[in-house]
Design a protein around this motif. Structure first.
Motif, PDB file in Angstrom:
ATOM      1  N   LYS A 137       0.842  -1.209   0.000  1.00  0.00           N
ATOM      2  CA  LYS A 137       0.000   0.000   0.000  1.00  0.00           C
ATOM      3  C   LYS A 137       0.870   1.249   0.000  1.00  0.00           C
ATOM      4  N   PHE A 138       0.240   2.349  -0.341  1.00  0.00           N
ATOM      5  CA  PHE A 138       0.976   3.619  -0.409  1.00  0.00           C
ATOM      6  C   PHE A 138       0.312   4.686   0.448  1.00  0.00           C
ATOM      7  N   ILE A 139       1.153   5.643   0.847  1.00  0.00           N
ATOM      8  CA  ILE A 139       0.635   6.861   1.467  1.00  0.00           C
ATOM      9  C   ILE A 139       0.777   7.969   0.441  1.00  0.00           C
ATOM     10  N   SER A 140      -0.238   8.816   0.353  1.00  0.00           N
ATOM     11  CA  SER A 140      -0.084  10.040  -0.442  1.00  0.00           C
ATOM     12  C   SER A 140      -0.727  11.178   0.338  1.00  0.00           C
ATOM     13  N   LEU A 141      -0.578  12.372  -0.172  1.00  0.00           N
ATOM     14  CA  LEU A 141      -1.037  13.542   0.578  1.00  0.00           C
ATOM     15  C   LEU A 141      -2.298  14.145  -0.026  1.00  0.00           C
ATOM     16  N   LYS A 142      -3.122  14.718   0.823  1.00  0.00           N
ATOM     17  CA  LYS A 142      -4.244  15.531   0.340  1.00  0.00           C
ATOM     18  C   LYS A 142      -3.691  16.638  -0.548  1.00  0.00           C
ATOM     19  N   ASN A 143      -4.443  17.016  -1.522  1.00  0.00           N
ATOM     20  CA  ASN A 143      -4.058  18.073  -2.480  1.00  0.00           C
ATOM     21  C   ASN A 143      -2.923  17.673  -3.422  1.00  0.00           C
ATOM     22  N   SER A 144      -2.588  16.382  -3.444  1.00  0.00           N
ATOM     23  CA  SER A 144      -1.492  15.994  -4.333  1.00  0.00           C
ATOM     24  C   SER A 144      -2.021  15.657  -5.723  1.00  0.00           C
ATOM     25  N   TYR A 145      -1.136  15.822  -6.677  1.00  0.00           N
ATOM     26  CA  TYR A 145      -1.459  15.468  -8.064  1.00  0.00           C
ATOM     27  C   TYR A 145      -0.266  14.740  -8.660  1.00  0.00           C
ATOM     28  N   HIS A 146      -0.508  13.535  -9.197  1.00  0.00           N
ATOM     29  CA  HIS A 146       0.601  12.775  -9.758  1.00  0.00           C
ATOM     30  C   HIS A 146       0.309  12.283 -11.168  1.00  0.00           C
ATOM     31  N   GLY A 147      -0.750  12.803 -11.788  1.00  0.00           N
ATOM     32  CA  GLY A 147      -1.054  12.408 -13.158  1.00  0.00           C
ATOM     33  C   GLY A 147      -2.453  11.841 -13.280  1.00  0.00           C
ATOM     34  N   ASP A 148      -2.826  11.443 -14.500  1.00  0.00           N
ATOM     35  CA  ASP A 148      -4.212  11.095 -14.789  1.00  0.00           C
ATOM     36  C   ASP A 148      -4.453   9.638 -15.154  1.00  0.00           C
ATOM     37  N   THR A 149      -3.432   8.817 -15.169  1.00  0.00           N
ATOM     38  CA  THR A 149      -3.682   7.389 -15.340  1.00  0.00           C
ATOM     39  C   THR A 149      -4.142   6.839 -13.992  1.00  0.00           C
ATOM     40  N   LEU A 150      -4.746   5.650 -13.995  1.00  0.00           N
ATOM     41  CA  LEU A 150      -5.476   5.238 -12.795  1.00  0.00           C
ATOM     42  C   LEU A 150      -4.612   5.026 -11.554  1.00  0.00           C
ATOM     43  N   GLY A 151      -3.391   4.536 -11.737  1.00  0.00           N
ATOM     44  CA  GLY A 151      -2.501   4.409 -10.577  1.00  0.00           C
ATOM     45  C   GLY A 151      -2.169   5.774 -10.017  1.00  0.00           C
ATOM     46  N   ALA A 152      -1.856   6.702 -10.912  1.00  0.00           N
ATOM     47  CA  ALA A 152      -1.513   8.066 -10.504  1.00  0.00           C
ATOM     48  C   ALA A 152      -2.724   8.767  -9.869  1.00  0.00           C
ATOM     49  N   VAL A 153      -3.905   8.474 -10.397  1.00  0.00           N
ATOM     50  CA  VAL A 153      -5.116   9.065  -9.809  1.00  0.00           C
ATOM     51  C   VAL A 153      -5.365   8.477  -8.408  1.00  0.00           C
ATOM     52  N   SER A 154      -5.037   7.188  -8.235  1.00  0.00           N
ATOM     53  CA  SER A 154      -5.217   6.555  -6.919  1.00  0.00           C
ATOM     54  C   SER A 154      -4.439   7.296  -5.839  1.00  0.00           C
ATOM     55  N   VAL A 155      -3.241   7.769  -6.179  1.00  0.00           N
ATOM     56  CA  VAL A 155      -2.445   8.492  -5.187  1.00  0.00           C
ATOM     57  C   VAL A 155      -2.681  10.004  -5.280  1.00  0.00           C
ATOM     58  N   GLY A 156      -3.694  10.398  -6.029  1.00  0.00           N
ATOM     59  CA  GLY A 156      -4.028  11.823  -6.135  1.00  0.00           C
ATOM     60  C   GLY A 156      -4.906  12.260  -4.975  1.00  0.00           C
ATOM     61  N   GLY A 157      -4.944  13.562  -4.737  1.00  0.00           N
ATOM     62  CA  GLY A 157      -5.721  14.045  -3.598  1.00  0.00           C
ATOM     63  C   GLY A 157      -6.460  15.338  -3.874  1.00  0.00           C
ATOM     64  N   VAL A 158      -6.821  15.574  -5.136  1.00  0.00           N
ATOM     65  CA  VAL A 158      -7.577  16.775  -5.480  1.00  0.00           C
ATOM     66  C   VAL A 158      -8.975  16.321  -5.903  1.00  0.00           C
ATOM     67  N   ASP A 159      -9.949  16.561  -5.034  1.00  0.00           N
ATOM     68  CA  ASP A 159     -11.287  16.008  -5.269  1.00  0.00           C
ATOM     69  C   ASP A 159     -11.872  16.352  -6.637  1.00  0.00           C
ATOM     70  N   VAL A 160     -11.687  17.601  -7.067  1.00  0.00           N
ATOM     71  CA  VAL A 160     -12.281  18.006  -8.353  1.00  0.00           C
ATOM     72  C   VAL A 160     -11.847  17.082  -9.488  1.00  0.00           C
ATOM     73  N   TYR A 161     -10.607  16.682  -9.478  1.00  0.00           N
ATOM     74  CA  TYR A 161     -10.118  15.829 -10.565  1.00  0.00           C
ATOM     75  C   TYR A 161     -10.328  14.341 -10.288  1.00  0.00           C
ATOM     76  N   HIS A 162     -10.266  13.958  -9.028  1.00  0.00           N
ATOM     77  CA  HIS A 162     -10.056  12.544  -8.716  1.00  0.00           C
ATOM     78  C   HIS A 162     -11.259  11.788  -8.165  1.00  0.00           C
ATOM     79  N   LYS A 163     -12.143  12.510  -7.475  1.00  0.00           N
ATOM     80  CA  LYS A 163     -13.194  11.864  -6.706  1.00  0.00           C
ATOM     81  C   LYS A 163     -14.084  10.953  -7.559  1.00  0.00           C
TER      82      LYS A 163
END
Ligand SMILES: *Cc1c(COP(=O)(O)O)cnc(C)c1O
Length: 485
Positions: free
Chosen positions: A178-204
């Protein structure tokens, strides 16, 4: 030939634009760009714009750079593409060598950081900065030695996540998945990167498709999750990471962060001390530190790589955007010998890293990236940035007395201001009000491209911008904000 209106019509007929509600184009048509030079872009009508956001954070040395153009032309006459499995080519080899040297050379001394602090570059000058000790006996295996190519920032992140997971699996820790990521983080738009994303507008909205991650607090100083004041801060926001680790470290492969700036989350700039302490936590709890330098690498923060501000060494580094100075899609995931060795075995042991893309390590892109690094070295780009960085910082003072400006943030070649409805309560504008969009349109009329993130207006210009142009760009933003609010 097509006239402008025909082009717009055809564009809207055939193209589905990224990150865009296409219905918006009913009132605001796309700007058709014809050419660029240095910090400027021209549209097909002949209007000139200053590129205040480096064409989505990729451009560093300016548009249509003579040396990069030449490198691209020359390489195109040799080989445009060839696979990187079983084959290789000079640009990929030279680039990998240069990157490994660069990453290892730029482990700055504490003195360098001390100087930086005197210049007021670190956010919290009063806090002592301690270098992280990477355990000398291990220093060779934890040195960054290997380059894995892919072709954009999101895939560089996917590679890092897969590598981290598989590293633990093949090192006798199969539970660490498992991974930890931060709220408000952005790491890209593929599904793995979205999983560790933290910007609700883009990711939720994609939540049902994603893998589970532990989400820790964002080091968002202006809206501190630990309710601290900047002048008495001891990076309390990191406690939320440690809380997760105390309980779940055995299941955690790594933490992924954007170093010093949570960019797409709103240009949230945080102190280098956070990274120093995070590195120590990662060592203490035996997890990997994944450093997503996709937006910050190649000088954006005033150093070649953002992690240098903290004098740490990550376990995995993702680089993209500026790697080709904004010319072509290319990315790398760099890692240590220790991680590499966990994959190195006889084929039938099934430890291979099964990952690759059609355009992995493309020769055209790699040749441009090599030339980019030569320019950085020969033209001393990092040093040349320093007066511009000072200028950008002082230009941000223009926003200080505007009523709706809640926060002013700066590091290196990034400046940002956060617009709020109420300065005292920090109440934000509702996203439906689209304050940023309105300001963007005003700025466009005045000849500047800024593309706010919600109600955060930011500047992230190509490094070729002059001090005078920094003044113009920020002036246009001030006028645009005043005309909207
Ligand atoms: C832009 C960005 C990415 C994604 O890169 P793409 O090339 O757009 O896929 C990943 N991480 C960070 C920090 C970024 O800013």
């Amino acid at each position: 030939m097509n006239n402008y209106e025909d082009l717009v019509k055809k564009d809207l007929k055939y193209i589905w634009h990224p990150f865009t509600q296409m219905k918006d184009y009913e009132t605001d048509e796309p700007v058709i760009i014809d050419r660029g030079k240095g910090v400027y872009l021209w549209d097909k009508k002949g209007n000139k714009y200053i590129d205040g956001i480096s064409s989505w954070w990729v451009n560093t040395l300016g548009h249509s750079h003579p040396r990069l153009n030449e490198a691209l032309r020359k390489q195109s006459e040799k080989i445009e593409h060839v696979l990187l499995a079983g084959f290789s080519h000079e640009p990929a080899i030279e680039l990998a060598e240069r990157l490994v040297n660069l990453v290892n050379k730029n482990c700055h001394s504490e003195l360098a950081d001390y100087e930086l602090r005197l210049q007021g570059e670190l956010c919290f000058p009063e806090m002592p900065l301690r270098a992280s000790n990477q355990g000398d006996s291990e220093s060779n295996s934890s040195k960054i030695t290997k380059v894995f190519y892919s072709d954009n920032g999101s895939t560089a992140v996917e590679v890092a996540l897969k590598m981290a997971y598989q590293y633990w699996l093949q090192s006798g820790f199969p539970k660490k998945n498992k991974f930890i990521s931060l709220k408000n983080s952005y790491h890209g738009d593929t599904l793995g990167a979205v999983s560790v994303g933290g910007v609700d507008v883009y990711h939720k909205i994609y939540k049902p498709l994603l893998f589970e991650v532990f989400q820790a607090d964002s080091p968002y100083c202006y809206r501190c999750p630990a309710n601290c004041e900047q002048n008495s801060c001891h990076i309390e926001c990191l406690n939320s990471v440690e809380k997760i680790l105390e309980k779940y470290a055995e299941e955690i492969a790594g933490i992924i962060i954007e170093p010093l700036v949570q960019a797409a989350g709103g240009m949230i700039i945080y102190p280098a001390e956070y990274l120093v302490k995070l590195r120590k936590l990662c060592d203490k709890y035996n997890i990997l530190l994944i450093d997503d330098e996709v937006a910050m690498g190649f000088g954006r923060t005033g150093k070649m790589f953002a992690y240098e501000h903290a004098n740490i060494v990550p376990d995995l580094i993702c680089l993209a955007k500026g790697i080709t100075a904004g010319y072509l899609p290319l990315s790398v995931t760099m890692t240590t010998d220790k991680i590499y060795q966990a994959f190195y075995d006889d084929y039938d042991r099934m430890k291979t890293f099964f990952h690759g893309h059609s355009f992995t390590g493309n020769p055209l892109a790699a040749a441009v990236a090599v030339e980019n690094l030569k320019i950085f070295e020969e033209e001393k780009i990092i040093e040349s940035l320093q007066p511009k960085i000072k200028k950008l910082k002082s230009s941000l003072e223009k926003f200080r007395n505007i009523d709706c400006i809640g926060d002013i943030r700066h590091i290196g070649m990034i400046g940002a201001v956060e617009i709020v409805k109420n300065k005292a309560t920090k109440e934000p504008y509702a996203f439906e009000e689209r304050i940023g969009l309105k300001i963007y349109k005003e700025a466009l009329k005045r000849g500047a491209i800024i593309r706010p993130l919600g109600s955060v207006i930011y500047f992230m210009p190509p490094y070729v911008i002059t001090e005078e142009e920094i003044d113009n760009l920020t002036d246009i933003a001030v006028q645009s904000i005043k005309s909207v609010l």
